[in-house]
Design a protein around this motif. Structure first.
Motif, PDB file in Angstrom:
ATOM      1  N   SER A 198       0.822  -1.209   0.000  1.00 55.05           N
ATOM      2  CA  SER A 198       0.000   0.000   0.000  1.00 55.05           C
ATOM      3  C   SER A 198       0.856   1.260   0.000  1.00 55.05           C
ATOM      4  O   SER A 198       0.517   2.247  -0.656  1.00 55.05           O
ATOM      5  N   VAL A 202       2.154   1.700  -3.600  1.00 59.33           N
ATOM      6  CA  VAL A 202       1.091   2.118  -4.512  1.00 59.33           C
ATOM      7  C   VAL A 202       0.704   3.572  -4.264  1.00 59.33           C
ATOM      8  O   VAL A 202       0.548   4.354  -5.210  1.00 59.33           O
ATOM      9  N   LEU A 203       0.540   3.959  -3.014  1.00 62.30           N
ATOM     10  CA  LEU A 203       0.172   5.341  -2.722  1.00 62.30           C
ATOM     11  C   LEU A 203       1.270   6.319  -3.123  1.00 62.30           C
ATOM     12  O   LEU A 203       0.986   7.401  -3.652  1.00 62.30           O
ATOM     13  N   LYS A 210       3.482   5.873  -5.512  1.00 59.75           N
ATOM     14  CA  LYS A 210       3.488   5.923  -6.974  1.00 59.75           C
ATOM     15  C   LYS A 210       2.333   6.772  -7.481  1.00 59.75           C
ATOM     16  O   LYS A 210       2.488   7.527  -8.442  1.00 59.75           O
ATOM     17  N   TYR A 211       1.197   6.688  -6.840  1.00 60.34           N
ATOM     18  CA  TYR A 211       0.051   7.493  -7.247  1.00 60.34           C
ATOM     19  C   TYR A 211       0.310   8.982  -7.014  1.00 60.34           C
ATOM     20  O   TYR A 211      -0.042   9.817  -7.853  1.00 60.34           O
ATOM     21  N   ARG A 223       2.967  10.110  -9.841  1.00 57.96           N
ATOM     22  CA  ARG A 223       2.598  10.075 -11.253  1.00 57.96           C
ATOM     23  C   ARG A 223       1.117  10.256 -11.532  1.00 57.96           C
ATOM     24  O   ARG A 223       0.728  10.326 -12.676  1.00 57.96           O
ATOM     25  N   ARG A 224       0.281  10.236 -10.502  1.00 57.45           N
ATOM     26  CA  ARG A 224      -1.173  10.277 -10.652  1.00 57.45           C
ATOM     27  C   ARG A 224      -1.694   9.124 -11.497  1.00 57.45           C
ATOM     28  O   ARG A 224      -2.727   9.214 -12.132  1.00 57.45           O
ATOM     29  N   ASP A 225      -0.927   8.043 -11.507  1.00 54.21           N
ATOM     30  CA  ASP A 225      -1.327   6.833 -12.233  1.00 54.21           C
ATOM     31  C   ASP A 225      -0.687   5.644 -11.541  1.00 54.21           C
ATOM     32  O   ASP A 225       0.502   5.661 -11.238  1.00 54.21           O
ATOM     33  N   ILE A 226      -1.471   4.604 -11.291  1.00 57.22           N
ATOM     34  CA  ILE A 226      -0.940   3.435 -10.590  1.00 57.22           C
ATOM     35  C   ILE A 226      -0.394   2.409 -11.566  1.00 57.22           C
ATOM     36  O   ILE A 226       0.696   1.892 -11.409  1.00 57.22           O
ATOM     37  N   GLU A 266       1.078   1.318 -15.182  1.00 56.33           N
ATOM     38  CA  GLU A 266       1.791   1.938 -16.303  1.00 56.33           C
ATOM     39  C   GLU A 266       1.363   1.332 -17.607  1.00 56.33           C
ATOM     40  O   GLU A 266       1.156   0.239 -17.827  1.00 56.33           O
TER      41      GLU A 266
END
Length: 89
Positions: free
Chosen positions: A74, A77-78, A80-81, A84-87, A89
């Protein structure tokens, strides 16, 4: 005597969980909240390990391992979000 030390440690870890929850709820920025959530998961792992030692039950150690895995995923993932505002790629 070890039981008293475990109970005292559980109280200190519980206090650290409350402080991490405060950071999650009142963090001034999103990275602070992610860090608070990661700290909260680590404190939950410590609390489960201490509770397993107190009850002398191996079930809590396995639950702590699962929470450690979920906490790591988690956090990645958070983070990275946020970057990039994207989980995916």
């Amino acid at each position: 005597m070890i039981q008293t030390a475990i109970v005292g440690s559980m109280m200190v870890v519980g206090l650290s969980m409350l402080m991490a929850l405060w950071r999650v709820l009142r963090g001034p920025s999103v990275p602070d909240r992610i860090l608070g959530l990661d700290t909260l998961s680590i404190a939950a792992i410590a609390e489960l390990m201490l509770f397993g030692m107190y009850l002398d039950s191996p079930v809590y150690f396995e639950a702590a391992l699962i929470i450690a895995l979920l906490g790591f995923v988690s956090t990645v993932v958070l983070s990275k979000y946020v970057l990039r505002r994207d989980i995916v790629e």
